[in-house]
Design an enzyme around this catalytic site. Structure first.
Site, PDB file in Angstrom:
ATOM      1  N   GLY A 169     103.396  -1.820 -35.379  1.00 11.31           N
ATOM      2  CA  GLY A 169     104.771  -2.055 -34.948  1.00 11.31           C
ATOM      3  C   GLY A 169     105.735  -1.790 -36.076  1.00 11.31           C
ATOM      4  O   GLY A 169     106.220  -0.669 -36.277  1.00 11.31           O
ATOM      5  N   ARG A 170     105.987  -2.837 -36.889  1.00 10.28           N
ATOM      6  CA  ARG A 170     106.993  -2.736 -37.952  1.00 10.28           C
ATOM      7  C   ARG A 170     106.736  -1.596 -38.917  1.00 10.28           C
ATOM      8  O   ARG A 170     107.688  -0.995 -39.436  1.00 10.28           O
ATOM      9  CB  ARG A 170     107.067  -4.080 -38.707  1.00 10.28           C
ATOM     10  CG  ARG A 170     107.709  -5.181 -37.882  1.00 10.28           C
ATOM     11  CD  ARG A 170     107.457  -6.535 -38.465  1.00 10.28           C
ATOM     12  NE  ARG A 170     106.065  -6.943 -38.291  1.00 10.28           N
ATOM     13  CZ  ARG A 170     105.532  -8.059 -38.784  1.00 10.28           C
ATOM     14  NH1 ARG A 170     106.284  -8.866 -39.505  1.00 10.28           N
ATOM     15  NH2 ARG A 170     104.273  -8.372 -38.547  1.00 10.28           N
ATOM     16  N   SER A 221      95.299 -11.815 -35.547  1.00 11.93           N
ATOM     17  CA  SER A 221      95.424 -11.256 -36.892  1.00 11.93           C
ATOM     18  C   SER A 221      96.057 -12.205 -37.913  1.00 11.93           C
ATOM     19  O   SER A 221      96.008 -11.944 -39.100  1.00 11.93           O
ATOM     20  CB  SER A 221      96.247  -9.968 -36.831  1.00 11.93           C
ATOM     21  OG  SER A 221      97.502 -10.220 -36.230  1.00 11.93           O
ATOM     22  N   ASP A 242     108.273  -3.656 -30.509  1.00 14.78           N
ATOM     23  CA  ASP A 242     108.907  -4.977 -30.501  1.00 14.78           C
ATOM     24  C   ASP A 242     110.373  -4.899 -30.928  1.00 14.78           C
ATOM     25  O   ASP A 242     110.795  -5.558 -31.884  1.00 14.78           O
ATOM     26  CB  ASP A 242     108.128  -5.928 -31.423  1.00 14.78           C
ATOM     27  CG  ASP A 242     106.718  -6.187 -30.918  1.00 14.78           C
ATOM     28  OD1 ASP A 242     106.543  -6.338 -29.694  1.00 14.78           O
ATOM     29  OD2 ASP A 242     105.781  -6.228 -31.735  1.00 14.78           O
ATOM     30  N   ALA A 302     102.398  -3.939 -41.812  1.00 12.76           N
ATOM     31  CA  ALA A 302     103.224  -5.128 -42.069  1.00 12.76           C
ATOM     32  C   ALA A 302     102.399  -6.395 -42.309  1.00 12.76           C
ATOM     33  O   ALA A 302     102.776  -7.253 -43.098  1.00 12.76           O
ATOM     34  CB  ALA A 302     104.204  -5.344 -40.919  1.00 12.76           C
ATOM     35  N   PRO A 339      95.488  -5.085 -34.015  1.00 13.52           N
ATOM     36  CA  PRO A 339      96.792  -5.234 -34.667  1.00 13.52           C
ATOM     37  C   PRO A 339      96.639  -5.807 -36.073  1.00 13.52           C
ATOM     38  O   PRO A 339      95.592  -6.365 -36.406  1.00 13.52           O
ATOM     39  CB  PRO A 339      97.516  -6.233 -33.761  1.00 13.52           C
ATOM     40  CG  PRO A 339      96.421  -7.045 -33.150  1.00 13.52           C
ATOM     41  CD  PRO A 339      95.138  -6.261 -33.206  1.00 13.52           C
ATOM     42  N   LYS A 397      99.934 -11.666 -23.317  1.00 16.08           N
ATOM     43  CA  LYS A 397      98.995 -12.725 -23.742  1.00 16.08           C
ATOM     44  C   LYS A 397      98.920 -13.821 -22.687  1.00 16.08           C
ATOM     45  O   LYS A 397      99.173 -14.995 -22.938  1.00 16.08           O
ATOM     46  CB  LYS A 397      99.408 -13.291 -25.097  1.00 16.08           C
ATOM     47  CG  LYS A 397      99.324 -12.260 -26.195  1.00 16.08           C
ATOM     48  CD  LYS A 397      99.520 -12.856 -27.579  1.00 16.08           C
ATOM     49  CE  LYS A 397      99.526 -11.771 -28.625  1.00 16.08           C
ATOM     50  NZ  LYS A 397     100.760 -10.934 -28.599  1.00 16.08           N
TER      51      LYS A 397
HETATM   52  O1  NUP Z   1      96.266 -10.895 -32.999  1.00 14.28           O
HETATM   53  C1  NUP Z   1      97.261 -10.280 -32.683  1.00 14.28           C
HETATM   54  N1  NUP Z   1      98.142  -9.888 -33.647  1.00 14.28           N
HETATM   55  C2  NUP Z   1      99.269  -9.167 -33.374  1.00 14.28           C
HETATM   56  O2  NUP Z   1     100.028  -8.854 -34.303  1.00 14.28           O
HETATM   57  C3  NUP Z   1      97.520  -9.901 -31.348  1.00 14.28           C
HETATM   58  C4  NUP Z   1      98.660  -9.142 -31.047  1.00 14.28           C
HETATM   59  N2  NUP Z   1      98.878  -8.769 -29.801  1.00 14.28           N
HETATM   60  N3  NUP Z   1      99.527  -8.800 -32.061  1.00 14.28           N
HETATM   61  C5  NUP Z   1     100.698  -7.959 -31.727  1.00 14.28           C
HETATM   62  O3  NUP Z   1     100.589  -6.718 -32.423  1.00 14.28           O
HETATM   63  C6  NUP Z   1     102.037  -8.551 -32.124  1.00 14.28           C
HETATM   64  O4  NUP Z   1     102.535  -9.308 -31.050  1.00 14.28           O
HETATM   65  C7  NUP Z   1     102.869  -7.306 -32.383  1.00 14.28           C
HETATM   66  O5  NUP Z   1     103.356  -6.796 -31.166  1.00 14.28           O
HETATM   67  C8  NUP Z   1     101.867  -6.304 -32.920  1.00 14.28           C
HETATM   68  C9  NUP Z   1     101.801  -6.198 -34.419  1.00 14.28           C
HETATM   69  O6  NUP Z   1     103.026  -5.791 -34.909  1.00 14.28           O
HETATM   70  P1  NUP Z   1     103.279  -5.422 -36.451  1.00 14.28           P
HETATM   71  O7  NUP Z   1     102.737  -6.554 -37.254  1.00 14.28           O
HETATM   72  O8  NUP Z   1     102.554  -4.135 -36.699  1.00 14.28           O
HETATM   73  O9  NUP Z   1     104.756  -5.283 -36.520  1.00 14.28           O
END
Ligand code: NUP
Length: 239
Positions: A202-203, A128, A21, A183, A179, A78
């Protein structure tokens, strides 16, 4: 149907999927290449595509392949439109190089069917973040039953292990990607122990000072937890 499409598989090695991201093209390519040894796939969503254009999917994919570290790409769009438009979005993502597309489950069975004819899909069953408890979580089991018919796998929250366990019982051996690691508070490895196949980070990777080291540490934490669990099972059997 999805089975007629040219299909990539998500192979389990590191069990980590990088959520890329970022907003800068060069930084995104550099990050993906830098941690490629520690991930099994790259997830690309709106932040990067809206910043750089849809061509970034193919660009990242080619750069990884050129360096001998080809990875499947998951387009996290999504998708949640009417069936015809949802299928168009999936088709565009696939034409741009995506191997999998994330589709929302709340659109219902017709959306799932249309999308699965255009792409290999992951369906979001539960999310999440806290707000997911209001609307998605109460419907997640029904969404999972639709996913079982049409999807390659589902998205389930690493932040709520109970949700992963419940969903696993419904979807059988479909792939679960989770996910919420680092973070958002879930510890690396906890979603896998609850029944997920891959953890999305991600982060926790791209915001680290040393991204390679961060990815390496996440991977070893996952492997360590898996070994401990296997050890416990082994001891349990002997007793
Ligand atoms: O429920 C979800 N939670 C979530 O964080 C569904 C997702 N697709 N994501 C994605 O997972 C969110 O859009 C981001 O790209 C990644 C989590 O990133 P981070 O929290 O590890 O930075």
């Amino acid at each position: 149907m999805a089975s007629q499409l040219k299909q990539a598989e998500l192979k389990k090695a590191s069990r980590v999927i990088l959520a890329l991201d970022l907003e800068d093209r060069k930084e995104a390519v550099k990050t993906a290449l830098g941690v490629a040894d520690y991930i099994d796939a790259v997830k690309i969503g709106y932040p990067l595509v809206l910043s750089c254009g849809i061509g970034i999917i193919g660009e990242i994919k080619k750069a990884l392949a050129k360096s001998g570290k080809a990875k499947p790409i998951i387009a996290d769009f999504k998708v949640a439109d009417i069936p015809e438009i949802s299928a168009m979005i999936c088709k565009k993502a696939v034409e741009s190089g995506a191997d999998f597309v994330i589709v929302h489950g709340f659109g219902g069975e017709d959306v799932a069917e249309a999308c699965s004819a255009a792409a290999r899909i992951f369906m979001v069953c539960d999310m999440s973040h806290e707000g997911s408890r209001s609307f998605l979580e109460p419907s997640s089991m029904r969404i999972a039953r639709i996913a079982k018919k049409y999807a390659y796998g589902i998205v389930a929250p690493a932040t709520r292990e109970k949700s992963i366990k419940k969903l696993r019982r419904i979807i059988g051996d479909l792939v679960i990607i989770s996910p919420g690691v680092k973070a958002q508070g879930a510890a690396p490895g906890s979603a896998i122990l609850a029944g997920a196949d891959f953890e999305i980070v991600g982060r926790g990777i791209y915001n680290a000072k040393d991204r390679k080291k961060a990815a390496q540490e996440i991977l070893s934490e996952i492997k360590q937890k898996m070994r401990t669990k296997e050890g416990e099972h082994g001891r349990g059997k002997k007793q």
